[in-house]
Each structure stands twice: as C-alpha cells, then as structure tokens.
Scaffold this active site. Structure first.
Site, PDB file in Angstrom:
ATOM      1  N   HIS A  22      31.748  34.647  21.437  1.00 21.46           N
ATOM      2  CA  HIS A  22      32.500  35.603  21.707  1.00 21.46           C
ATOM      3  C   HIS A  22      34.073  34.957  22.189  1.00 21.46           C
ATOM      4  O   HIS A  22      33.239  34.384  23.687  1.00 21.46           O
ATOM      5  CB  HIS A  22      32.465  37.104  22.535  1.00 21.46           C
ATOM      6  CG  HIS A  22      32.792  37.520  22.646  1.00 21.46           C
ATOM      7  ND1 HIS A  22      33.509  38.567  21.663  1.00 21.46           N
ATOM      8  CD2 HIS A  22      33.839  38.818  23.694  1.00 21.46           C
ATOM      9  CE1 HIS A  22      34.332  39.497  21.764  1.00 21.46           C
ATOM     10  NE2 HIS A  22      34.239  39.583  23.407  1.00 21.46           N
ATOM     11  N   LYS A 167      39.454  46.251  19.628  1.00 24.12           N
ATOM     12  CA  LYS A 167      39.753  45.094  20.520  1.00 24.12           C
ATOM     13  C   LYS A 167      40.536  44.405  19.954  1.00 24.12           C
ATOM     14  O   LYS A 167      39.048  43.861  20.502  1.00 24.12           O
ATOM     15  CB  LYS A 167      39.338  45.878  22.006  1.00 24.12           C
ATOM     16  CG  LYS A 167      40.200  45.604  23.150  1.00 24.12           C
ATOM     17  CD  LYS A 167      39.839  46.490  24.712  1.00 24.12           C
ATOM     18  CE  LYS A 167      39.216  44.986  25.252  1.00 24.12           C
ATOM     19  NZ  LYS A 167      38.807  45.666  26.881  1.00 24.12           N
ATOM     20  N   LYS A 169      40.988  40.424  21.958  1.00 18.90           N
ATOM     21  CA  LYS A 169      41.427  39.402  23.270  1.00 18.90           C
ATOM     22  C   LYS A 169      42.718  38.876  23.346  1.00 18.90           C
ATOM     23  O   LYS A 169      42.472  37.918  22.102  1.00 18.90           O
ATOM     24  CB  LYS A 169      39.672  39.059  23.978  1.00 18.90           C
ATOM     25  CG  LYS A 169      38.854  39.800  24.231  1.00 18.90           C
ATOM     26  CD  LYS A 169      39.100  40.196  25.523  1.00 18.90           C
ATOM     27  CE  LYS A 169      37.764  41.080  26.240  1.00 18.90           C
ATOM     28  NZ  LYS A 169      38.407  41.372  27.486  1.00 18.90           N
ATOM     29  N   ASP A 198      43.358  43.513  24.989  1.00 15.17           N
ATOM     30  CA  ASP A 198      43.259  43.623  26.140  1.00 15.17           C
ATOM     31  C   ASP A 198      44.003  41.981  26.517  1.00 15.17           C
ATOM     32  O   ASP A 198      43.338  41.128  25.774  1.00 15.17           O
ATOM     33  CB  ASP A 198      41.784  43.172  26.100  1.00 15.17           C
ATOM     34  CG  ASP A 198      42.022  43.409  28.100  1.00 15.17           C
ATOM     35  OD1 ASP A 198      42.900  42.918  28.274  1.00 15.17           O
ATOM     36  OD2 ASP A 198      40.045  43.438  28.414  1.00 15.17           O
ATOM     37  N   GLU A 224      46.315  46.516  27.546  1.00 14.55           N
ATOM     38  CA  GLU A 224      45.292  46.614  28.673  1.00 14.55           C
ATOM     39  C   GLU A 224      46.202  45.722  29.396  1.00 14.55           C
ATOM     40  O   GLU A 224      45.297  44.844  29.378  1.00 14.55           O
ATOM     41  CB  GLU A 224      43.611  47.066  28.402  1.00 14.55           C
ATOM     42  CG  GLU A 224      42.937  46.682  29.402  1.00 14.55           C
ATOM     43  CD  GLU A 224      41.207  46.510  28.433  1.00 14.55           C
ATOM     44  OE1 GLU A 224      40.991  47.586  27.505  1.00 14.55           O
ATOM     45  OE2 GLU A 224      40.167  46.608  29.795  1.00 14.55           O
ATOM     46  N   ASP A 249      42.319  47.666  34.006  1.00 14.08           N
ATOM     47  CA  ASP A 249      41.201  47.639  33.965  1.00 14.08           C
ATOM     48  C   ASP A 249      41.189  46.946  35.457  1.00 14.08           C
ATOM     49  O   ASP A 249      40.404  47.478  36.515  1.00 14.08           O
ATOM     50  CB  ASP A 249      40.828  46.675  32.706  1.00 14.08           C
ATOM     51  CG  ASP A 249      39.121  46.485  32.706  1.00 14.08           C
ATOM     52  OD1 ASP A 249      38.784  46.723  33.664  1.00 14.08           O
ATOM     53  OD2 ASP A 249      38.492  45.503  31.831  1.00 14.08           O
ATOM     54  N   LYS A 273      34.301  51.667  34.510  1.00 17.18           N
ATOM     55  CA  LYS A 273      33.211  50.680  33.949  1.00 17.18           C
ATOM     56  C   LYS A 273      32.564  50.252  35.295  1.00 17.18           C
ATOM     57  O   LYS A 273      32.744  50.196  36.697  1.00 17.18           O
ATOM     58  CB  LYS A 273      33.770  48.621  34.239  1.00 17.18           C
ATOM     59  CG  LYS A 273      34.181  49.137  32.813  1.00 17.18           C
ATOM     60  CD  LYS A 273      34.867  47.163  32.912  1.00 17.18           C
ATOM     61  CE  LYS A 273      35.682  46.644  31.599  1.00 17.18           C
ATOM     62  NZ  LYS A 273      36.110  45.483  31.475  1.00 17.18           N
ATOM     63  N   GLU A 327      33.766  50.806  24.155  1.00 14.25           N
ATOM     64  CA  GLU A 327      33.409  49.460  24.049  1.00 14.25           C
ATOM     65  C   GLU A 327      32.130  49.159  24.605  1.00 14.25           C
ATOM     66  O   GLU A 327      32.010  47.904  24.753  1.00 14.25           O
ATOM     67  CB  GLU A 327      34.563  48.939  24.859  1.00 14.25           C
ATOM     68  CG  GLU A 327      34.845  48.851  26.505  1.00 14.25           C
ATOM     69  CD  GLU A 327      35.817  47.379  26.820  1.00 14.25           C
ATOM     70  OE1 GLU A 327      36.482  47.275  26.482  1.00 14.25           O
ATOM     71  OE2 GLU A 327      35.928  47.306  27.988  1.00 14.25           O
TER      72      GLU A 327
END
Ligand code: MN
Length: 373
Positions: A22, A167, A169, A198, A224, A249, A273, A327
């Site tokens: 990732h 989403k 990155k 994001d 985001e 965020d 979160k 998410e």
C-alpha cells in the site's frame, strides 16, 4: 456488576502482512504494525484495544513504538487500581500525565470500553448511544500507484459487486502527473463509481488552487486534506472555490480543531478517526461539533485490524451524522488478523459486531506468531 478494578495493563507490538503493498505519499508498506493493549480486571475480565498508524510516524508523529513506551511508562501506572468503568475520568487522568499521544490513549480507552461491555454483557455500541445503523458502506482505498494498476484493482472490485466508491491516495509524484493519473482513473470508471482523492496534506495552497479544479472537472467527487493540517485559512479558501466537498482529516486533530474548522467554514465534511481524536468518546464529541455546524461525517481509518475496526464500527454506527460511509477496509487489506472471528463485510458494507464488548476476541496463537520479540 463485577469488580472492574484494573489489575494490569500489558502492551505488545505486532506486525501483520498485507495482501498487497500500500503506497502513501512518503512510504510504501508491505506490513502494518499494531500496538495491542490488554487491560485485566480483578474479576478476570480482559479488555483489548489496538492502535495503528498508516505505515509509520509520517502521518501524525506517533508510531506503535512510541505508543508502547508512553503506555507502559506513563499511562499504565495511572490506571492500575482504578475502576475501568469510569472511562471519562480515567481519560482525564491520562491527559494530566501525557499531552497529545492520542493514538496511544485511544488504544487504552478501547480496552476500557471492551472490559465494560463484557462486564455488562452488552456490545460497545450500546455504551455509545446504541445502533443508528447496522452496517456502514466502505470506500475502498487505492494506493498512489500508476493509473493502470489502480484501474485494474478498481475494476476487479466493481466486477465482484463490492465497493461503489474508491479513495485514491495522491501526493507521491509531481502534481501535474498526479492530477492526470487521477483524472484518467476517474474517466475509466465513469459513472460506475465515486472517485475521491486524499492528498494527505501534500500540496500547498497555490498547487491546490491550480490542480483541484482539474480534478473536479475530471469527475472526482471529493477532495480530502489537500494542504497541511494547520493551514485552515487555505482550506477555507479552497472549500469556497470548489463545488465538490473538501473533507478535513489532518486538520481535524481534536475538539479545538473541530471547532476551529467549523467557525472558519474550512471544511464540508469531517473525517472522524478514533485514534487521531483520542478515543471513542472523543469521536462522538467531534461528531457533535460537526452536527452543530450542519456538517456530515465520514468514518476514517488508520488501517486497523479487526480489533480497531470493530471499535470504530461501534462508534460510527452509533453516530447519526456518519452519512458519508467509512473507509474501515483494514481487515480486507491484511493477509492475517488477530482475532478468532474477524469482522464481516457484506455488499460493500461493514457489519457492526453484535457480541459483548468489542465483539471480537484475541486469537492467542496468531498474536504469538506475529508479535515482535
Ligand atoms: Mn486522510
């Protein structure tokens, strides 16, 4: 009710392999690391909690290694001998001995709620106001990889009927290339899926002002945190300039941050979160600030295992304002888990656990296998 006097607080670090690497703006991971907290009461109830950061301390400064030191050295002595059911009181005690360190504190609070739920024979969501919803739609996170890799993974998810939103990155490559990469993904998926991005605070305001309209025009539905968390004024100007929503965020790092964002009209959506906000109670409080400002919420993730995912699911399922899904994809990205029965997903949504406490139990053999020496 049984005695919830805390007898011991133990912590262990665990590394679990991922199904695929990732990629974030500044690092790529093949394992995700966890801090597991185990709080034992005089009557033999054990509450478990977990904290994870997305691949390292780049996101917010904390790492699983620093959490272990903070909990073992400073937080545990404040908890021993205390009543585990006095959650808010204990969190205030922890605040007095250690500023910040919200991820470490969230792991501890999660274990307290798990112990209380077990003692009362109820799932944690019943301690947080009760179920508003029984499942939460899950946005699938795509790494900052090349467009063809990202499109192939999204197509595979669409073909199997999972996940109607993705989403991506961003921030790992030069802005113009990154924007073109994302627009080609959004064009390939067209009307079949919602594409969100994001930036993880990777851009400054002028770069954002240059490229976010291109993303909006290219079919991206939501942006985001394009700029650093502290730059609330830039968030306000960008939110005013764009028709698509801006989600906060990194800027939403606590209750004062939540209030500042609302007062400045600097966000259209809050990404809640549990870890960055410092626990399940704090998550509810941040959602209340959003509600007061008329803002919807999204259930964010730090890539938790089934333990942290279950905890977040209890919180998000009990908050009416979490209308932008979540998410909580951690257990789907992990090749291994730490519990006897992992959380369940159906039709692109996470099912909220119904068992007592967090509704998941540690698998001791898995823990022993993946624990650090
Ligand atoms: Mn984020």
């Amino acid at each position: 009710m049984t005695s919830l006097t805390i007898e011991s607080v133990r912590t262990v670090l665990v590394d679990l392999p991922l199904r695929r690497p990732h990629r974030f703006k500044s690092t790529s991971i093949e394992h995700q690391s966890f801090l597991i907290a185990r709080i034992r009461t005089a009557d033999g109830i054990e509450g478990i909690g977990e904290a994870a950061v997305p691949g390292g301390p780049w996101w917010g400064g904390e790492s699983v290694e620093t959490m272990k030191v903070i909990i073992d050295t400073y937080l545990a002595p404040e908890l021993i001998g205390q009543d585990a059911s006095r959650v808010d009181y204990l969190m205030h005690r922890l605040e007095r001995v250690a500023a910040r360190n919200s991820f470490a504190k969230a792991a501890v609070e999660m274990a307290l709620f798990d112990a209380c739920g077990q003692a009362l024979g109820v799932p944690v969501h019943q301690l947080l106001g009760g179920l508003y919803r029984e499942s939460i739609p899950v946005t699938w996170a795509l790494g900052a990889e090349d467009a063809d890799i990202v499109i192939a993974e999204a197509e595979e998810k669409l073909a199997t009927g999972q996940h109607a939103s993705f989403k991506l990155k961003m921030g790992a490559i030069e802005p113009s290339l990154d924007a073109n990469r994302v627009v080609s993904v959004a064009k390939a998926l067209g009307e079949r899926a919602s594409v969100r991005v994001d930036l993880n605070a990777a851009w400054d305001e002028s770069t954002s002002a240059r490229w976010l309209p291109a993303l909006e025009g290219g079919g991206v539905d939501l942006v985001e945190q394009p700029v650093p968390g502290w730059n609330v004024e830039a968030m306000r100007r960008l939110a005013a300039a764009l028709a698509i929503p801006i989600m906060a965020d990194e800027s939403l790092d606590g209750l004062p941050g939540a209030f500042t964002l609302c007062r400045a009209e600097a966000a259209d959506i809050f990404s809640l979160k549990v870890h960055k906000l410092g626990g399940l109670s704090a998550t509810r409080k941040a959602a209340a600030v959003a509600e007061a400002a008329g803002l919807p919420c999204h259930g964010g993730s730090s890539i938790e295992s089934s333990i942290g995912t279950a905890a977040a699911a209890h919180a998000y399922a009990a908050i009416a304002g979490v209308t932008f899904g979540c998410e909580l994809f951690g257990p789907l990205l992990l090749a291994e888990d730490l519990v006897t029965e992992p959380v369940r997903y159906a039709d692109g949504a996470l099912r909220v656990p119904h068992g007592v406490g967090l509704g998941v139990r540690l698998d001791e053999s898995k823990l022993a296998r993946f624990a650090r020496d």
